[in-house]
Write a protein that holds these residues in place. Structure first.
Motif, PDB file in Angstrom:
ATOM      1  N   PRO A   1       0.782  -1.312   0.024  1.00  0.00           N
ATOM      2  CA  PRO A   1      -0.061   0.038   0.086  1.00  0.00           C
ATOM      3  C   PRO A   1       0.759   1.247  -0.017  1.00  0.00           C
ATOM      4  N   THR A   2       0.190   2.316  -0.725  1.00  0.00           N
ATOM      5  CA  THR A   2       1.118   3.635  -0.844  1.00  0.00           C
ATOM      6  C   THR A   2       1.362   4.191   0.810  1.00  0.00           C
ATOM      7  N   SER A   3       0.617   3.794   1.870  1.00  0.00           N
ATOM      8  CA  SER A   3       0.929   4.559   3.124  1.00  0.00           C
ATOM      9  C   SER A   3       2.345   3.879   3.687  1.00  0.00           C
ATOM     10  N   ALA A   4       2.734   2.755   2.897  1.00  0.00           N
ATOM     11  CA  ALA A   4       4.103   2.209   3.296  1.00  0.00           C
ATOM     12  C   ALA A   4       5.153   2.936   2.839  1.00  0.00           C
ATOM     13  N   LEU A   5       5.000   4.024   1.852  1.00  0.00           N
ATOM     14  CA  LEU A   5       5.929   4.776   1.350  1.00  0.00           C
ATOM     15  C   LEU A   5       6.910   5.473   2.371  1.00  0.00           C
ATOM     16  N   ASN A   6       8.171   5.466   1.991  1.00  0.00           N
ATOM     17  CA  ASN A   6       9.260   6.330   3.004  1.00  0.00           C
ATOM     18  C   ASN A   6      10.170   6.936   1.848  1.00  0.00           C
ATOM     19  N   SER A   7      11.280   7.524   2.546  1.00  0.00           N
ATOM     20  CA  SER A   7      12.067   8.163   1.449  1.00  0.00           C
ATOM     21  C   SER A   7      13.772   8.078   2.078  1.00  0.00           C
ATOM     22  N   HIS A   8      14.423   8.607   1.156  1.00  0.00           N
ATOM     23  CA  HIS A   8      15.993   8.675   1.410  1.00  0.00           C
ATOM     24  C   HIS A   8      16.055   9.234   2.713  1.00  0.00           C
ATOM     25  N   ARG A   9      16.812   8.521   3.696  1.00  0.00           N
ATOM     26  CA  ARG A   9      17.089   9.122   5.057  1.00  0.00           C
ATOM     27  C   ARG A   9      15.909   9.039   5.788  1.00  0.00           C
ATOM     28  N   GLY A  10      14.891   8.325   5.586  1.00  0.00           N
ATOM     29  CA  GLY A  10      13.787   8.035   6.524  1.00  0.00           C
ATOM     30  C   GLY A  10      14.015   7.005   7.414  1.00  0.00           C
ATOM     31  N   ALA A  11      13.451   6.901   8.565  1.00  0.00           N
ATOM     32  CA  ALA A  11      13.474   5.855   9.509  1.00  0.00           C
ATOM     33  C   ALA A  11      12.269   4.621   9.330  1.00  0.00           C
ATOM     34  N   ILE A  12      13.175   3.496   9.243  1.00  0.00           N
ATOM     35  CA  ILE A  12      12.075   2.480   9.145  1.00  0.00           C
ATOM     36  C   ILE A  12      11.675   1.830  10.582  1.00  0.00           C
ATOM     37  N   VAL A  13      10.589   1.910  10.771  1.00  0.00           N
ATOM     38  CA  VAL A  13       9.979   1.370  12.091  1.00  0.00           C
ATOM     39  C   VAL A  13       9.814  -0.049  12.233  1.00  0.00           C
ATOM     40  N   ARG A  14      10.351  -0.699  13.073  1.00  0.00           N
ATOM     41  CA  ARG A  14      10.290  -2.030  13.483  1.00  0.00           C
ATOM     42  C   ARG A  14       9.151  -1.967  14.677  1.00  0.00           C
ATOM     43  N   PRO A  15       8.025  -2.423  14.606  1.00  0.00           N
ATOM     44  CA  PRO A  15       7.148  -2.464  15.912  1.00  0.00           C
ATOM     45  C   PRO A  15       7.837  -3.003  17.008  1.00  0.00           C
ATOM     46  N   GLU A  16       7.309  -2.582  18.000  1.00  0.00           N
ATOM     47  CA  GLU A  16       8.014  -3.170  19.523  1.00  0.00           C
ATOM     48  C   GLU A  16       7.262  -4.534  19.581  1.00  0.00           C
ATOM     49  N   GLY A  17       8.146  -5.528  19.966  1.00  0.00           N
ATOM     50  CA  GLY A  17       7.691  -6.864  19.821  1.00  0.00           C
ATOM     51  C   GLY A  17       7.876  -7.497  18.780  1.00  0.00           C
ATOM     52  N   CYS A  18       8.216  -7.131  17.537  1.00  0.00           N
ATOM     53  CA  CYS A  18       8.926  -7.904  16.487  1.00  0.00           C
ATOM     54  C   CYS A  18      10.276  -7.912  16.369  1.00  0.00           C
ATOM     55  N   LYS A  19      10.655  -8.917  15.654  1.00  0.00           N
ATOM     56  CA  LYS A  19      12.073  -9.344  15.257  1.00  0.00           C
ATOM     57  C   LYS A  19      12.723  -9.461  13.985  1.00  0.00           C
ATOM     58  N   TRP A  20      11.735  -9.745  13.237  1.00  0.00           N
ATOM     59  CA  TRP A  20      12.138 -10.350  12.038  1.00  0.00           C
ATOM     60  C   TRP A  20      12.166  -9.466  10.942  1.00  0.00           C
ATOM     61  N   LEU A  21      12.508  -8.346  10.815  1.00  0.00           N
ATOM     62  CA  LEU A  21      12.487  -7.215   9.844  1.00  0.00           C
ATOM     63  C   LEU A  21      13.686  -7.486   8.932  1.00  0.00           C
ATOM     64  N   ASN A  22      13.446  -7.483   7.621  1.00  0.00           N
ATOM     65  CA  ASN A  22      14.447  -7.865   6.813  1.00  0.00           C
ATOM     66  C   ASN A  22      14.576  -6.944   5.707  1.00  0.00           C
TER      67      ASN A  22
ATOM     68  N   PRO B   1       7.280   3.052  19.022  1.00  0.00           N
ATOM     69  CA  PRO B   1       6.789   3.445  20.314  1.00  0.00           C
ATOM     70  C   PRO B   1       5.905   2.528  21.279  1.00  0.00           C
ATOM     71  N   THR B   2       5.112   1.791  20.301  1.00  0.00           N
ATOM     72  CA  THR B   2       4.201   0.963  20.940  1.00  0.00           C
ATOM     73  C   THR B   2       4.186  -0.480  20.475  1.00  0.00           C
ATOM     74  N   ALA B   3       3.850  -1.355  21.284  1.00  0.00           N
ATOM     75  CA  ALA B   3       3.766  -2.756  20.952  1.00  0.00           C
ATOM     76  C   ALA B   3       2.533  -3.068  20.148  1.00  0.00           C
ATOM     77  N   ILE B   4       2.645  -4.168  19.093  1.00  0.00           N
ATOM     78  CA  ILE B   4       1.552  -4.592  18.364  1.00  0.00           C
ATOM     79  C   ILE B   4       0.318  -5.001  19.565  1.00  0.00           C
ATOM     80  N   ARG B   5      -0.886  -4.391  19.030  1.00  0.00           N
ATOM     81  CA  ARG B   5      -1.898  -4.492  19.970  1.00  0.00           C
ATOM     82  C   ARG B   5      -2.249  -5.922  20.157  1.00  0.00           C
ATOM     83  N   ALA B   6      -2.402  -6.376  21.374  1.00  0.00           N
ATOM     84  CA  ALA B   6      -2.733  -8.039  21.804  1.00  0.00           C
ATOM     85  C   ALA B   6      -4.245  -8.191  21.886  1.00  0.00           C
ATOM     86  N   ASP B   7      -5.228  -7.274  21.468  1.00  0.00           N
ATOM     87  CA  ASP B   7      -6.333  -7.613  21.595  1.00  0.00           C
ATOM     88  C   ASP B   7      -7.313  -7.599  20.517  1.00  0.00           C
TER      89      ASP B   7
END
Length: 281
Positions: A75-96, A245-251
């Motif tokens: 989805p286009t909401s995933a777009l990012n740019s040069h020098r942008g931060a790639i966010v690994r959600p809290e609680g996730c480990k496997w970002l490739n 900053p927040t974990a994946i919602r568990a509910d």
């Protein structure tokens, strides 16, 4: 080769043309590249990515390619740019990471041949098709959260026109160490084929992006890592990894998993024989 970059200039999204170490806006304003706040070089209506294309990646997983390419959507909401931060959600480990070449569409394309496809391509840019494999067990078919979570589609730094995709080197580094080293010549299906294939049933609009596949050795990265993808003639796309900053919602919904499928994909298909685990930070 002309290179166009979109930047935030005095509060407005502005297209600029690269002139050496500077970017020049249409009204003549100049900004040094090192000082520029980059935006994605294009704003597509859709981003479509091929699953497997580079032969080294296929060999790594010891599988057979289908007769024709298969695809997924980011989805286009995933777009990012040069020098942008790639966010690994809290609680996730496997970002490739997955260093790639991105194809940008110039004009509306539908029902065209591979021989015609070059006329419909505006140019190319660098991409990093990040994958959050913690969700692979639940989204393996669609890849929606795996590849479509926020920030996981950086493009840039610029759109380069008149670039010949043949015989170009593609390298990914993590903290300065080369982790992927491939060539566009190892692609099973070239850029023109991919555009024509998708355009058989899906209308491609100006600015749309197709991601053309990654070489072998996609591996997990950790918060604090700096990942760079450099493609010969297209430049270098730089991003850094941060923790959300927040974990994946568990509910609600499926939760991140760490199954054999997740580990095998994140670590290259032979993790159980290598004893590899990413460092804990």
């Amino acid at each position: 080769m002309p290179e166009y970059r979109r930047i935030l200039l005095d509060g407005a999204a502005t297209e600029t043309l690269r002139d050496g170490d500077e970017l020049v806006a249409g009204d003549g304003r100049r900004v040094r590249i090192k000082d520029a706040h980059h935006l994605p070089p294009v704003m597509p209506s859709k981003v479509i990515a091929v699953h497997l294309n580079h032969r080294s990646r296929v060999d790594e997983f010891q599988i057979d390619l289908p007769d024709s390419p298969t695809y997924f959507h980011k989805p286009t909401s995933a777009l990012n740019s040069h020098r942008g931060a790639i966010v690994r959600p809290e609680g996730c480990k496997w970002l490739n990471y997955e260093g790639e070449v991105a194809i940008v569409i110039k004009k509306t394309a539908r029902n065209i041949s591979p021989a015609q496809a070059g006329e419909y391509i505006a140019g190319y840019t660098v991409a990093n098709d990040y994958g959050l494999h913690d969700f692979r067990d639940t989204d393996a078919g669609s890849m929606l959260r795996v590849k479509g979570s926020d920030t996981l589609c950086p493009l840039g730094p610029g759109l380069v026109t008149d670039w010949d995709f043949r015989g170009k080197r593609l390298r990914t580094t993590v903290n300065g160490k080369v982790v992927q080293d491939g060539s566009t010549d190892e692609m099973t299906w070239d850029m023109h084929y991919l555009v024509a294939d998708i355009a058989r049933t899906i209308t491609l609009c100006p600015g749309d992006v197709l991601l053309s596949g990654t070489p072998a050795n996609s591996r997990p990265v950790q918060p604090g890592d700096v990942v760079e993808v450099e493609v010969e003639g297209l430049g270098r796309l730089t991003n850094h990894i941060v923790t959300g900053p927040t974990a994946i919602r568990a509910d609600v919904g499926a939760q991140p998993t760490e199954s054999e499928e997740v580990l095998s994909t994140a670590l290259g298909g032979d993790w159980e024989f290598r004893g590899i685990r990413p460092p804990k930070r």
